[in-house]
Design an enzyme around this catalytic site. Structure first.
Site, PDB file in Angstrom:
ATOM      1  NE  ARG A 137      -4.046  -1.975   2.020  1.00  0.00           N
ATOM      2  CZ  ARG A 137      -3.947  -2.977   2.877  1.00  0.00           C
ATOM      3  NH1 ARG A 137      -3.025  -2.939   3.826  1.00  0.00           N
ATOM      4  NH2 ARG A 137      -4.760  -4.000   2.801  1.00  0.00           N
ATOM      5  CE  LYS A 159      -2.008  14.321 -12.916  1.00  0.00           C
ATOM      6  NZ  LYS A 159      -2.516  14.911 -14.166  1.00  0.00           N
ATOM      7  CD  GLU A 201       4.824  17.101 -21.555  1.00  0.00           C
ATOM      8  OE1 GLU A 201       4.129  18.092 -21.261  1.00  0.00           O
ATOM      9  OE2 GLU A 201       4.375  15.933 -21.590  1.00  0.00           O
ATOM     10  CE  LYS A 243       3.941  17.871 -12.887  1.00  0.00           C
ATOM     11  NZ  LYS A 243       4.159  16.744 -13.792  1.00  0.00           N
ATOM     12  CD  GLU A 253      -5.575  16.673 -13.353  1.00  0.00           C
ATOM     13  OE1 GLU A 253      -4.382  16.324 -13.342  1.00  0.00           O
ATOM     14  OE2 GLU A 253      -6.359  16.430 -14.273  1.00  0.00           O
ATOM     15  NE  ARG A 257      -0.615  17.143 -11.075  1.00  0.00           N
ATOM     16  CZ  ARG A 257       0.192  16.345 -10.417  1.00  0.00           C
ATOM     17  NH1 ARG A 257       0.070  16.239  -9.101  1.00  0.00           N
ATOM     18  NH2 ARG A 257       1.110  15.651 -11.042  1.00  0.00           N
ATOM     19  CG  ASN A 261      -3.440  16.983 -18.056  1.00  0.00           C
ATOM     20  OD1 ASN A 261      -2.437  16.307 -18.162  1.00  0.00           O
ATOM     21  ND2 ASN A 261      -4.216  16.940 -16.989  1.00  0.00           N
ATOM     22  CG  HIS A 264      -0.896  16.480 -22.060  1.00  0.00           C
ATOM     23  ND1 HIS A 264      -0.290  17.673 -22.333  1.00  0.00           N
ATOM     24  CD2 HIS A 264       0.075  15.681 -21.553  1.00  0.00           C
ATOM     25  CE1 HIS A 264       0.982  17.608 -21.984  1.00  0.00           C
ATOM     26  NE2 HIS A 264       1.230  16.407 -21.516  1.00  0.00           N
ATOM     27  CG  HIS A 268      -2.918  11.609 -23.289  1.00  0.00           C
ATOM     28  ND1 HIS A 268      -3.386  11.833 -22.016  1.00  0.00           N
ATOM     29  CD2 HIS A 268      -1.579  11.796 -23.226  1.00  0.00           C
ATOM     30  CE1 HIS A 268      -2.376  12.145 -21.227  1.00  0.00           C
ATOM     31  NE2 HIS A 268      -1.274  12.136 -21.932  1.00  0.00           N
ATOM     32  CG  HIS A 281       4.070  11.802 -23.846  1.00  0.00           C
ATOM     33  ND1 HIS A 281       2.701  11.682 -23.801  1.00  0.00           N
ATOM     34  CD2 HIS A 281       4.388  12.787 -22.961  1.00  0.00           C
ATOM     35  CE1 HIS A 281       2.210  12.549 -22.928  1.00  0.00           C
ATOM     36  NE2 HIS A 281       3.213  13.231 -22.402  1.00  0.00           N
TER      37      HIS A 281
HETATM   38  P1  NAD Z   1      10.718   7.224 -22.237  1.00  0.00           P
HETATM   39  O1  NAD Z   1      10.730   6.945 -20.811  1.00  0.00           O
HETATM   40  O2  NAD Z   1      10.151   6.181 -23.156  1.00  0.00           O
HETATM   41  O3  NAD Z   1      12.202   7.563 -22.703  1.00  0.00           O
HETATM   42  C1  NAD Z   1      12.440   7.849 -24.044  1.00  0.00           C
HETATM   43  C2  NAD Z   1      13.497   6.916 -24.661  1.00  0.00           C
HETATM   44  O4  NAD Z   1      14.788   7.384 -24.320  1.00  0.00           O
HETATM   45  C3  NAD Z   1      13.434   5.472 -24.200  1.00  0.00           C
HETATM   46  O5  NAD Z   1      13.742   4.637 -25.280  1.00  0.00           O
HETATM   47  C4  NAD Z   1      14.541   5.401 -23.160  1.00  0.00           C
HETATM   48  O6  NAD Z   1      15.066   4.098 -23.028  1.00  0.00           O
HETATM   49  C5  NAD Z   1      15.554   6.350 -23.720  1.00  0.00           C
HETATM   50  N1  NAD Z   1      16.413   7.020 -22.755  1.00  0.00           N
HETATM   51  C6  NAD Z   1      16.038   7.562 -21.573  1.00  0.00           C
HETATM   52  N2  NAD Z   1      17.043   8.225 -21.026  1.00  0.00           N
HETATM   53  C7  NAD Z   1      18.107   8.090 -21.839  1.00  0.00           C
HETATM   54  C8  NAD Z   1      19.438   8.570 -21.807  1.00  0.00           C
HETATM   55  N3  NAD Z   1      19.859   9.387 -20.854  1.00  0.00           N
HETATM   56  N4  NAD Z   1      20.261   8.205 -22.800  1.00  0.00           N
HETATM   57  C9  NAD Z   1      19.824   7.412 -23.819  1.00  0.00           C
HETATM   58  N5  NAD Z   1      18.563   6.957 -23.924  1.00  0.00           N
HETATM   59  C10 NAD Z   1      17.714   7.303 -22.944  1.00  0.00           C
HETATM   60  O7  NAD Z   1       9.905   8.549 -22.585  1.00  0.00           O
HETATM   61  P2  NAD Z   1       9.816   9.997 -21.921  1.00  0.00           P
HETATM   62  O8  NAD Z   1       9.638  10.911 -23.055  1.00  0.00           O
HETATM   63  O9  NAD Z   1      10.897  10.248 -20.951  1.00  0.00           O
HETATM   64  O10 NAD Z   1       8.472   9.924 -21.068  1.00  0.00           O
HETATM   65  C11 NAD Z   1       7.231   9.789 -21.688  1.00  0.00           C
HETATM   66  C12 NAD Z   1       6.252   9.220 -20.681  1.00  0.00           C
HETATM   67  O11 NAD Z   1       6.104  10.121 -19.596  1.00  0.00           O
HETATM   68  C13 NAD Z   1       4.870   8.990 -21.241  1.00  0.00           C
HETATM   69  O12 NAD Z   1       4.429   7.718 -20.882  1.00  0.00           O
HETATM   70  C14 NAD Z   1       4.021  10.035 -20.555  1.00  0.00           C
HETATM   71  O13 NAD Z   1       2.693   9.633 -20.387  1.00  0.00           O
HETATM   72  C15 NAD Z   1       4.731  10.180 -19.250  1.00  0.00           C
HETATM   73  N6  NAD Z   1       4.478  11.441 -18.571  1.00  0.00           N
HETATM   74  C16 NAD Z   1       4.115  11.390 -17.268  1.00  0.00           C
HETATM   75  C17 NAD Z   1       3.904  12.557 -16.564  1.00  0.00           C
HETATM   76  C18 NAD Z   1       3.585  12.491 -15.091  1.00  0.00           C
HETATM   77  O14 NAD Z   1       3.263  13.522 -14.514  1.00  0.00           O
HETATM   78  N7  NAD Z   1       3.677  11.343 -14.475  1.00  0.00           N
HETATM   79  C19 NAD Z   1       4.035  13.801 -17.197  1.00  0.00           C
HETATM   80  C20 NAD Z   1       4.422  13.823 -18.535  1.00  0.00           C
HETATM   81  C21 NAD Z   1       4.642  12.633 -19.221  1.00  0.00           C
HETATM   82  N1  GLY Z   2       1.657  16.158 -16.536  1.00  0.00           N
HETATM   83  C1  GLY Z   2       0.442  16.509 -15.878  1.00  0.00           C
HETATM   84  C2  GLY Z   2       0.527  16.503 -14.392  1.00  0.00           C
HETATM   85  O1  GLY Z   2       1.519  16.129 -13.811  1.00  0.00           O
HETATM   86  O2  GLY Z   2      -0.418  16.854 -13.751  1.00  0.00           O
END
Ligand code: NAD
Ligand code: GLY
Length: 378
Positions: A137, A159, A201, A243, A253, A257, A261, A264, A268, A281
């Site tokens: 949990r 998130k 972003e 942020k 949210e 918050r 998005n 988004h 999405h 993304h």
């Molecule tokens: P990702 O995690 O897929 O990373 C992108 C690519 O780069 C992957 O292939 C990874 O293996 C590679 N990589 C990462 N770091 C590296 C490095 N230093 N050197 C070489 N390769 C590297 O994608 P992302 O763009 O980081 O994240 C996208 C995700 O984040 C989506 O799923 C999105 O929904 C999520 N997201 C979440 C939030 C949140 O608040 N939780 C906010 C925005 C986006």
């Molecule tokens: N990326 C949207 C949030 O963190 O709320």
């Protein structure tokens, strides 16, 4: 090193931004409280950085002053560390991956004071954070973001979650990290396309509430693309600061918050409809920003000039700005209807009054949305 506090009472935490932080355990080691740590990474990042993190964990003494010992070494292991390597990419951000993290925690014998160390981009951070929220949990986790996107956005704010075949991020939990450690040196190996996706972003942040930052991004686009460390540090710190403020005021949210998005709901829908294969993304978000700005102009909320300025900046940053061919407006609208922000069968979108001024708009007319996707006036 730059530090930013996320002020959430007893759950407050620090975001640290600087070069070489992965190996600098004194700057983050106190975030890890118990005797078990699971490093979760992916197949691209782990070979580059997991050993560095693992070594740093062992090289620095525990807060109690007791030296850390690797499991199996010495008589009574004080600290057990394992590393789990997941398949890279959005297509793997699902419940199977979460199960793998939970299985690894079980193998490690992780107790309530265990910590998950998310080493990677937003995909790893979202999966690992959600698994940490579920195990017993809720156990601790620390974010070690290695993409620009994760540094400017996903590692901050708590998130966590994964995708469902019906839509993106539909399964998840709010679970704040104990710390966010952004080592700029890891960006040296990030592919250019991923760097640009992260900039989308940052542009989003500026669009929502910081017109000055938008102008700064316009002026520093080349420096950012050239990975100038001072420029990247400024961009990351500005986004994290913005942020952190939003999350402090509206962690779950209930209102404000949702502005984070901006773009988004469109983005999405594009990602889901293309099976997470064609676009990153951040690239889908870039297209979503353009559509949100266009819809705002078509609804008379904002001028066309700001929409054009946004499109120009995204194009300069090498980001896509058009809906990929083959995606019909109806198919996108169907996906948008499943967005988490919607209420009572009505589309609820984040639109803007212009650069730096986003707002939540209830019950948006679907005909106008279709027209914006088609780039036609209703
Ligand atoms: P990702 O995690 O897929 O990373 C992108 C690519 O780069 C992957 O292939 C990874 O293996 C590679 N990589 C990462 N770091 C590296 C490095 N230093 N050197 C070489 N390769 C590297 O994608 P992302 O763009 O980081 O994240 C996208 C995700 O984040 C989506 O799923 C999105 O929904 C999520 N997201 C979440 C939030 C949140 O608040 N939780 C906010 C925005 C986006
Ligand atoms: N990326 C949207 C949030 O963190 O709320």
């Amino acid at each position: 090193m730059t530090s930013i506090e996320v002020g959430l009472g007893a759950r407050r935490y620090t975001i640290r931004i600087g070069s070489g932080l992965l190996g600098d355990a004194p700057s983050w080691r106190d975030a890890i409280r118990g005797g078990h740590a699971l490093i979760v990474s992916d197949g691209n990042v782990a070979p580059l950085y997991a050993q560095r993190l693992r070594d740093a964990l062992f090289d620095f003494p525990l807060p109690s002053g007791e030296g850390a010992r690797r499991t199996g070494e010495g008589s009574a292991p004080a600290f057990s560390v394992d590393t789990l390597v997941l398949a890279a990419g959005e297509a793997h951000k699902n419940l199977d991956a979460v199960s793998k993290v939970l299985d690894a925690l079980a193998r490690l014998g992780a107790t309530r004071d265990a910590c998950v160390l998310a080493l990677g981009g937003g995909v790893v951070g979202d999966i690992a954070g959600f698994a940490a929220a579920c195990w017993m949990r809720g156990i601790d986790f620390v974010q070690f973001p290695t993409t620009l996107l994760a540094m400017v956005d996903s590692s901050v704010g708590g998130k966590t979650g994964v995708d469902h075949p019906a839509g993106k991020n539909l399964i998840g939990a709010f679970h704040q990290p104990r710390a966010v450690i952004a080592d700029l040196a890891t960006l040296a190996t990030l592919p250019d396309r991923e760097l640009r996706a992260g900039l989308a972003e940052a542009v989003k942040t500026a669009c929502i509430g910081d017109a000055k930052f938008f102008a700064w991004l316009e002026a520093h686009a080349d420096a950012l693309l050239a990975r100038d460390v001072a420029a990247l540090t400024h961009a990351i710190a500005t986004c994290c600061d913005f942020k952190a403020g939003v999350v402090e005021r509206d962690e779950r949210e209930a209102g404000e918050r949702a502005l984070l998005n901006f773009g988004h709901t469109f983005g999405h829908a594009i990602e889901t409809a293309t099976g997470y294969a064609a676009l990153l993304h951040g690239e889908a978000v870039a297209i979503g920003l353009v559509l949100a700005a266009r819809l705002s102009a078509q609804l008379g909320m904002a001028g066309e000039r700001d929409a054009q300025r946004l499109q120009n900046l995204l194009e300069r940053l090498g980001l896509p700005v058009a809906v990929p061919p083959g995606l019909t407006p109806d198919a996108l609208l169907a996906r948008m209807r499943l967005d988490k922000k919607n209420r009572a069968h009505a589309l609820r979108l984040i639109l803007w009054r212009g650069i730096g001024c986003a707002e939540i708009v209830e019950a948006v007319d679907e005909t106008a949305v279709l027209a914006a996707i088609l780039d036609e006036r209703p």
